[in-house]
Enzyme design. Structure first.
Site, short mmCIF file in Angstrom:
data_model
loop_
_atom_site.label_atom_id
_atom_site.label_comp_id
_atom_site.label_asym_id
_atom_site.label_seq_id
_atom_site.Cartn_x
_atom_site.Cartn_y
_atom_site.Cartn_z
N SER A 18 0.82 -1.22 0.00
CA SER A 18 0.00 0.00 0.00
C SER A 18 0.86 1.27 0.00
O SER A 18 1.60 1.52 0.96
CB SER A 18 -0.90 -0.05 1.24
OG SER A 18 -1.15 1.23 1.74
N1 LIG Z 1 -6.64 8.34 1.77
C1 LIG Z 1 -6.24 7.10 2.37
C2 LIG Z 1 -6.32 5.97 1.35
C3 LIG Z 1 -6.05 4.63 1.99
C4 LIG Z 1 -6.34 3.47 1.03
O1 LIG Z 1 -7.13 3.57 0.08
N2 LIG Z 1 -5.73 2.31 1.35
C5 LIG Z 1 -5.93 1.12 0.54
C6 LIG Z 1 -4.64 0.36 0.40
S1 LIG Z 1 -3.49 1.23 -0.59
C7 LIG Z 1 -6.89 0.18 1.25
O2 LIG Z 1 -6.80 -0.05 2.42
N3 LIG Z 1 -7.82 -0.40 0.46
C8 LIG Z 1 -8.73 -1.39 0.93
C9 LIG Z 1 -10.11 -1.20 0.39
O3 LIG Z 1 -10.37 -0.16 -0.26
O4 LIG Z 1 -10.92 -2.09 0.60
C10 LIG Z 1 -4.83 7.24 2.94
O5 LIG Z 1 -4.03 7.99 2.37
O6 LIG Z 1 -4.54 6.64 3.99
#
Ligand SMILES: N[C@@H](CCC(=O)N[C@@H](CS)C(=O)NCC(=O)O)C(=O)O
Length: 225
Positions: free
Chosen positions: A12
């Site tokens: 991530s």
């Molecule tokens: N704006 C957030 C975005 C976080 C994000 O989208 N993380 C992704 C991994 S890169 C996630 O956990 N995705 C899981 C999902 O959407 O189910 C940040 O910068 O922390």
């Protein structure tokens, strides 16, 4: 200082931006792996930590904070020490530019260059990036390139937390669509400098490699099916 814990996934980019800052600041931060493929971020326990159910999430004693951009600002403000003034300048306008670049990553860049492709890939909804994905990425690279015409790093003439944020996204974006140095000379030159930064090599590169392997495996298997 209370114990720092980061709920994260190595693939991530937002998680890796925080891990890079912790490395630069020499923080003792325990990394707790959340397996997104196994949907460990969708459990009731994780939802209590972050109702948005995404990583990263920081725990600092009793204090819990989600969103990598908010975490970067918090950690550098709380524990930045001698690095604070360069990584997140206190002068109002210099700080405002760093914030703007962070919000650019939060609202546009990370989503268009990584998440819009990675998320449907892991859900099995796409077999490869579409022409629309590529067009969006090119458009977004163009914005980054314009910012980099103004300064050597994305928000200033020195590395700030915005470079950790946009750099983590941009290095991952190369898995999907490489930044062409002829079309985006400033962006490509900055990206190649970021890739050589020791903290990017040590903390960021292994996660990019892992994400690349995973995405290519999903695309290969989807196309074989
Ligand atoms: N704006 C957030 C975005 C976080 C994000 O989208 N993380 C992704 C991994 S890169 C996630 O956990 N995705 C899981 C999902 O959407 O189910 C940040 O910068 O922390």
């Amino acid at each position: 200082m209370s114990k720092l814990m980061l709920y994260m996934a190595p693939g991530s980019p937002p998680s890796r931006s925080v891990m890079m800052l912790a490395e630069i600041l020499g923080l003792q931060m325990e990394c707790k792996l959340v397996n997104l493929i196994k949907l460990e971020h969708r459990t009731p326990e994780f939802k209590k930590l972050n109702p948005l159910m995404v990583v990263p999430v920081l725990r600092d004693g009793d204090f819990v904070l989600s969103d990598s951009h908010a975490i970067l600002k918090y950690l550098v403000s709380a524990y930045g020490g001698r690095h604070q003034e360069t990584l997140y300048p206190s002068e109002l306008k210099a700080r405002a530019v760093v914030d703007q670049r962070l919000f650019f990553n939060a609202s546009v860049f990370f989503r268009k260059v990584v998440n819009d492709v990675a998320f449907p890939t892991f859900l099995g909804a796409i077999k490869a990036p579409s022409e629309e994905h590529i067009a969006n990425i090119e458009e977004t690279y163009g914005v980054l390139d314009e910012y980099l015409q103004k300064s050597r790093f994305v928000a200033a003439d020195q590395l700030t937390i915005a470079d950790l944020s946009l750099g983590a996204s941009a290095t991952a974006a190369q898995i999907v669509h490489k930044m062409d140095a002829k079309r985006f000379p400033h962006g490509a030159e900055w990206l190649s400098r970021m890739e050589k930064e020791p903290v990017f090599q040590k903390v960021n590169a292994p996660g990019v490699e892992l994400l690349g392997k995973l995405m290519r495996k999903f695309w290969r298997e989807a196309n074989e099916a």
